[in-house]
Design a protein around this motif. Structure first.
Motif, PDB file in Angstrom:
ATOM      1  N   HIS A 121       0.860  -1.190   0.000  1.00  0.00           N
ATOM      2  CA  HIS A 121       0.000   0.000   0.000  1.00  0.00           C
ATOM      3  C   HIS A 121       0.891   1.232   0.000  1.00  0.00           C
ATOM      4  CE1 HIS A 121      -3.491  -2.519   0.910  1.00  0.00           C
ATOM      5  NE2 HIS A 121      -2.730  -3.116   1.822  1.00  0.00           N
ATOM      6  N   ASN A 122       0.863   1.969  -1.101  1.00  0.00           N
ATOM      7  CA  ASN A 122       1.629   3.219  -1.097  1.00  0.00           C
ATOM      8  C   ASN A 122       0.718   4.374  -0.678  1.00  0.00           C
ATOM      9  OD1 ASN A 122       0.180   4.178  -3.340  1.00  0.00           O
ATOM     10  ND2 ASN A 122       1.741   3.517  -4.810  1.00  0.00           N
ATOM     11  N   VAL A 123       1.262   5.586  -0.710  1.00  0.00           N
ATOM     12  CA  VAL A 123       0.511   6.714  -0.159  1.00  0.00           C
ATOM     13  C   VAL A 123      -0.793   6.978  -0.909  1.00  0.00           C
ATOM     14  CG1 VAL A 123       2.517   7.842   0.872  1.00  0.00           C
ATOM     15  CG2 VAL A 123       1.915   8.323  -1.524  1.00  0.00           C
ATOM     16  N   ILE A 124      -0.822   6.684  -2.197  1.00  0.00           N
ATOM     17  CA  ILE A 124      -2.059   6.892  -2.953  1.00  0.00           C
ATOM     18  C   ILE A 124      -3.122   5.894  -2.515  1.00  0.00           C
ATOM     19  CG2 ILE A 124      -3.110   6.756  -5.248  1.00  0.00           C
ATOM     20  CD1 ILE A 124      -0.577   7.944  -6.410  1.00  0.00           C
ATOM     21  N   GLY A 125      -2.700   4.655  -2.323  1.00  0.00           N
ATOM     22  CA  GLY A 125      -3.654   3.642  -1.871  1.00  0.00           C
ATOM     23  C   GLY A 125      -4.195   3.944  -0.483  1.00  0.00           C
ATOM     24  N   ILE A 126      -3.299   4.378   0.424  1.00  0.00           N
ATOM     25  CA  ILE A 126      -3.724   4.702   1.790  1.00  0.00           C
ATOM     26  C   ILE A 126      -4.656   5.910   1.780  1.00  0.00           C
ATOM     27  CG2 ILE A 126      -2.926   5.438   4.073  1.00  0.00           C
ATOM     28  CD1 ILE A 126      -0.321   3.860   3.465  1.00  0.00           C
ATOM     29  N   LEU A 127      -4.328   6.914   0.958  1.00  0.00           N
ATOM     30  CA  LEU A 127      -5.206   8.074   0.854  1.00  0.00           C
ATOM     31  C   LEU A 127      -6.571   7.671   0.304  1.00  0.00           C
ATOM     32  CD1 LEU A 127      -5.645  11.126   1.057  1.00  0.00           C
ATOM     33  CD2 LEU A 127      -4.720  11.338  -1.267  1.00  0.00           C
ATOM     34  N   SER A 128      -6.576   6.768  -0.659  1.00  0.00           N
ATOM     35  CA  SER A 128      -7.847   6.287  -1.201  1.00  0.00           C
ATOM     36  C   SER A 128      -8.670   5.600  -0.131  1.00  0.00           C
ATOM     37  CB  SER A 128      -7.595   5.323  -2.371  1.00  0.00           C
ATOM     38  OG  SER A 128      -6.866   5.951  -3.404  1.00  0.00           O
ATOM     39  N   GLU A 129      -8.006   4.845   0.718  1.00  0.00           N
ATOM     40  CA  GLU A 129      -8.700   4.172   1.817  1.00  0.00           C
ATOM     41  C   GLU A 129      -9.322   5.184   2.771  1.00  0.00           C
ATOM     42  OE1 GLU A 129      -7.627   0.931   5.366  1.00  0.00           O
ATOM     43  OE2 GLU A 129      -6.221   1.272   3.705  1.00  0.00           O
ATOM     44  N   ILE A 130      -8.587   6.248   3.039  1.00  0.00           N
ATOM     45  CA  ILE A 130      -9.106   7.303   3.923  1.00  0.00           C
ATOM     46  C   ILE A 130     -10.317   7.985   3.295  1.00  0.00           C
ATOM     47  CG2 ILE A 130      -8.575   9.582   4.889  1.00  0.00           C
ATOM     48  CD1 ILE A 130      -5.714   8.551   5.357  1.00  0.00           C
ATOM     49  N   ILE A 131     -10.235   8.285   2.005  1.00  0.00           N
ATOM     50  CA  ILE A 131     -11.348   8.960   1.331  1.00  0.00           C
ATOM     51  C   ILE A 131     -12.589   8.082   1.335  1.00  0.00           C
ATOM     52  CG2 ILE A 131     -12.175   9.798  -0.904  1.00  0.00           C
ATOM     53  CD1 ILE A 131      -9.309  10.799  -1.428  1.00  0.00           C
ATOM     54  N   VAL A 132     -12.416   6.795   1.076  1.00  0.00           N
ATOM     55  CA  VAL A 132     -13.562   5.877   1.114  1.00  0.00           C
ATOM     56  C   VAL A 132     -14.157   5.840   2.519  1.00  0.00           C
ATOM     57  CG1 VAL A 132     -14.249   3.453   0.953  1.00  0.00           C
ATOM     58  CG2 VAL A 132     -12.793   4.456  -0.821  1.00  0.00           C
ATOM     59  N   ALA A 133     -13.305   5.807   3.545  1.00  0.00           N
ATOM     60  CA  ALA A 133     -13.796   5.799   4.927  1.00  0.00           C
ATOM     61  C   ALA A 133     -14.580   7.073   5.235  1.00  0.00           C
ATOM     62  CB  ALA A 133     -12.624   5.645   5.894  1.00  0.00           C
ATOM     63  N   ILE A 134     -14.093   8.196   4.751  1.00  0.00           N
ATOM     64  CA  ILE A 134     -14.783   9.471   4.989  1.00  0.00           C
ATOM     65  C   ILE A 134     -16.143   9.466   4.301  1.00  0.00           C
ATOM     66  CG2 ILE A 134     -14.740  11.929   4.363  1.00  0.00           C
ATOM     67  CD1 ILE A 134     -11.701  11.841   4.926  1.00  0.00           C
ATOM     68  N   GLU A 135     -16.187   9.056   3.047  1.00  0.00           N
ATOM     69  CA  GLU A 135     -17.450   9.069   2.317  1.00  0.00           C
ATOM     70  C   GLU A 135     -18.430   8.016   2.834  1.00  0.00           C
ATOM     71  OE1 GLU A 135     -16.688   8.938  -1.890  1.00  0.00           O
ATOM     72  OE2 GLU A 135     -16.289  11.106  -1.940  1.00  0.00           O
ATOM     73  N   ASN A 136     -17.914   6.961   3.421  1.00  0.00           N
ATOM     74  CA  ASN A 136     -18.782   5.929   4.000  1.00  0.00           C
ATOM     75  C   ASN A 136     -19.222   6.276   5.419  1.00  0.00           C
ATOM     76  OD1 ASN A 136     -18.800   4.300   1.742  1.00  0.00           O
ATOM     77  ND2 ASN A 136     -17.109   2.995   2.440  1.00  0.00           N
ATOM     78  N   SER A 137     -18.738   7.393   5.939  1.00  0.00           N
ATOM     79  CA  SER A 137     -19.116   7.811   7.290  1.00  0.00           C
ATOM     80  C   SER A 137     -19.630   9.246   7.267  1.00  0.00           C
ATOM     81  CB  SER A 137     -17.922   7.694   8.242  1.00  0.00           C
ATOM     82  OG  SER A 137     -17.413   6.386   8.273  1.00  0.00           O
ATOM     83  N   PRO A 138     -20.726   9.482   6.561  1.00  0.00           N
ATOM     84  CA  PRO A 138     -21.259  10.845   6.515  1.00  0.00           C
ATOM     85  C   PRO A 138     -21.769  11.274   7.884  1.00  0.00           C
ATOM     86  CG  PRO A 138     -22.850   9.298   5.605  1.00  0.00           C
ATOM     87  CD  PRO A 138     -21.592   8.517   5.850  1.00  0.00           C
TER      88      PRO A 138
END
Length: 585
Positions: free
Chosen positions: A315-332
């Motif tokens: 997992h590089n920084v882009i993948g980790i950032l993508s994981e964070i963005i998905v977590a944010i959008e899945n937790s409105p």
């Protein structure tokens, strides 16, 4: 800055006390106030008194009572203004004034340098010249002050000192959102032509905010020409950078007026609104925004070691950032209707005045439980409301920017994103930051990364310097204090609306209902909280198609509505002047 004020329907003992005080005040005023303001106060006493039911059921019979239309005492000035705005010759004149000011491309840009150094600010000299040339009578009778060069403050001094009659302040902004060169061809008419086709005035700024600005200038100019001389000081203030946060003109104007008049030294502030007159739930409403949502931009930077793409980590920084963005959008952020939100007052008005079948029964039936603080009911009502209303009751979050990587065969060392949030009335900047940290912390732990929170002071080791998730914020703004709907100023505003504006129904049987509302975006009023507790945002026209397509192609304003705006503002000034001495303001 004062705390938020609760709307009616909250706190039984508070309602009783406030209702008794207001009723006593109104009764006392009847003894000393002249007609027609005396008649206005008398006939609207039911509006000032707050309805309280001893039953556990929520009784709407006394909710959202409307004041009658309020006519100024100065009949000569009012007649002069009305005759003018009904004149075809005047229509031609004021439309021409708007089309010509649209032709000045007063764009404000996110990357503007300081005033005096960046020559893109110089277009605002043209705006000032235009105002001076177009309104010589007005400019000759006001004191013109400048805040940071391009912030304009026009003060029409009243005969009663500001210490005895607080001034009325009306805001507008000179700047417009830039037109992207690639989109010019998409406009029906060139954005800075100011084209009038006989029904519609087209161009950037027609609605946001040059139509409002011209209407304010017209209202004062016409009052001067009518022979009216105010007791209460009238102030017009025009910012130069509202579209890019207002720090260069909006804040300096507020600081200037605060220094001159002090805390709560202004009777009423009027600024542009996001809704105006609208048809909702099969009922015409004049939607007066009495608060604004908060604002916050959250930045997230992720850094790690780079390297050759032939030997990548899982997992590089882009993948980790993508994981964070998905977590944010899945937790409105959850939606909840509470009585602290002005939109609860709007729902009350809809329940009390709109046709019964137009409002979902679940909403109507749960308003009483919402008022009593029942969390389950508050969440249920938010869920039942149409999608177009849901973000008035929750904190919104929108991922707006993302960056990462510079070459396809290199492991990126940095990835970043920016998230825009508009904060619900019930929340705070600190709560939003805490939510993001709690959401991202387990992701950081899972990937063995150091989390540098919003208040972090540094790194613990060189290794953590290389592998970390950093959070920061920009433009932190708490939700605005809620301006009172039981204030004298709001009653004068409501009476003016009902005297000068009309419902959207065509058969003439419908009533225009004045209701509190919430501004989901922000205006320059965010700098004025200390100057007045009575801040109201309202545009006296029917705004359609996303605020008449403001901020996008084919911005427009309907001429038949625009030409009547000065009647509303002039009448408001006259009515506010009549209130001098009524309540000590």
């Amino acid at each position: 800055m004062s705390g938020q004020k609760e709307q009616h329907g909250t706190g039984l003992s508070s309602l009783v006390a406030r209702g008794a005080v207001l009723a006593a005040l109104a009764s006392a005023l009847l003894v000393v106030v002249d007609t027609p303001l005396k008649s206005f106060i008398s006939s609207s006493l039911d509006y000032f008194s707050l309805h309280v039911s001893s039953s556990t059921e929520y009784d709407l019979s006394g909710v959202c009572q409307q004041v009658p239309g309020l006519s100024p005492r100065n009949h000569d000035a009012e007649r002069f203004i009305r005759d003018k705005v009904e004149s075809p010759a005047y229509h031609t004149e004021i439309i021409n004034k708007l089309t010509r000011i649209i032709q000045i491309p007063s764009e404000s840009y996110d990357d503007l340098g300081p005033i005096g150094e960046d020559d893109r600010w110089d277009v605002f000299y043209d705006m000032e010249k235009y105002i001076k040339a177009t309104y010589p009578t007005l400019v000759g009778n006001v004191r013109l002050d400048h805040a940071n060069t391009h912030g304009l403050i026009l003060t029409w001094e009243g005969s009663v000192p500001a210490s005895e009659a607080k001034p009325i302040l009306m805001l507008a902004h000179q700047d417009v959102v830039p037109v992207l060169p690639d989109t010019v061809g998409d406009w029906t008419h060139p954005p800075y032509e100011g084209f009038y086709d006989g029904e519609i005035i087209w161009g950037r700024g027609a609605t946001d905010d040059k139509g409002y600005l011209i209407s304010l200038l017209e209202s004062v100019d016409l009052l001067m020409k009518s022979g009216f001389r105010p007791k209460r000081t009238v102030i017009l203030a025009f910012g130069c950078d509202e579209e890019i946060s207002g720090e260069n003109c909006g804040r300096p104007i507020a600081d200037f007026l605060h220094e001159r008049y002090g805390d709560d030294g202004i009777y009423m502030i009027m600024d542009e609104g996001s809704m105006g007159v609208q048809k909702e739930f099969d009922q015409s409403f004049a939607m007066v925004s009495v608060a604004e949502k908060g604002y916050l931009d959250v930045g997230i930077n992720i850094t790690s070691s780079g390297g050759h793409a032939s030997t990548p980590p899982d997992h590089n920084v882009i993948g980790i950032l993508s994981e964070i963005i998905v977590a944010i959008e899945n937790s409105p952020f959850p939606g909840r209707v509470t009585s602290k939100n002005p939109m609860f007052g709007f729902l009350e008005c809809a329940a009390a005045h709109a046709p019964p079948a137009s409002l979902t029964s679940g909403v109507r039936e749960n308003l009483g439980r919402v008022a009593r603080g029942d969390v389950e009911a508050q969440e249920k009502v938010a869920w039942l409301l149409d999608d177009s209303l849901r973000y008035y009751f929750r904190t919104s979050q929108s991922v707006g920017k993302i960056n990462g990587g510079v070459k396809i065969n290199a492991i990126p060392e940095l990835a970043s994103t920016m998230i825009n949030l508009r904060l619900a009335v019930e929340t705070s900047v600190a709560q939003v930051k805490e939510h993001y940290e709690s959401l991202i912390r387990p992701i950081a732990q899972r990937h063995g990364m150091h989390l540098e929170g919003f208040s972090s002071s540094g790194y613990d080791s060189p290794e953590q310097h290389r592998r970390k998730i950093s959070l920061y914020s920009v433009d932190d703004l708490e939700p605005a204090p809620v301006s009172p709907v039981d204030a004298e100023a709001f009653r004068v505003l409501s009476g003016t609306i009902r005297n000068t504006l009309h419902p959207l129904g065509k058969d003439g049987s419908e009533e225009l209902i004045v209701t509190p509302y919430l501004m989901p975006a922000n205006t320059d009023t965010k700098f004025f909280w200390a100057v007045s507790s009575n801040i109201y945002r309202f545009t006296p026209i029917n705004l359609v198609h996303s605020l008449n397509r403001a901020h996008t192609t084919d911005e427009f304003i309907r001429a038949d509505e625009f030409v009547r705006e000065p009647l509303f503002f002039a009448t408001l000034i006259l009515n506010a002047d009549d209130a001098v001495g009524v309540d000590g303001s």
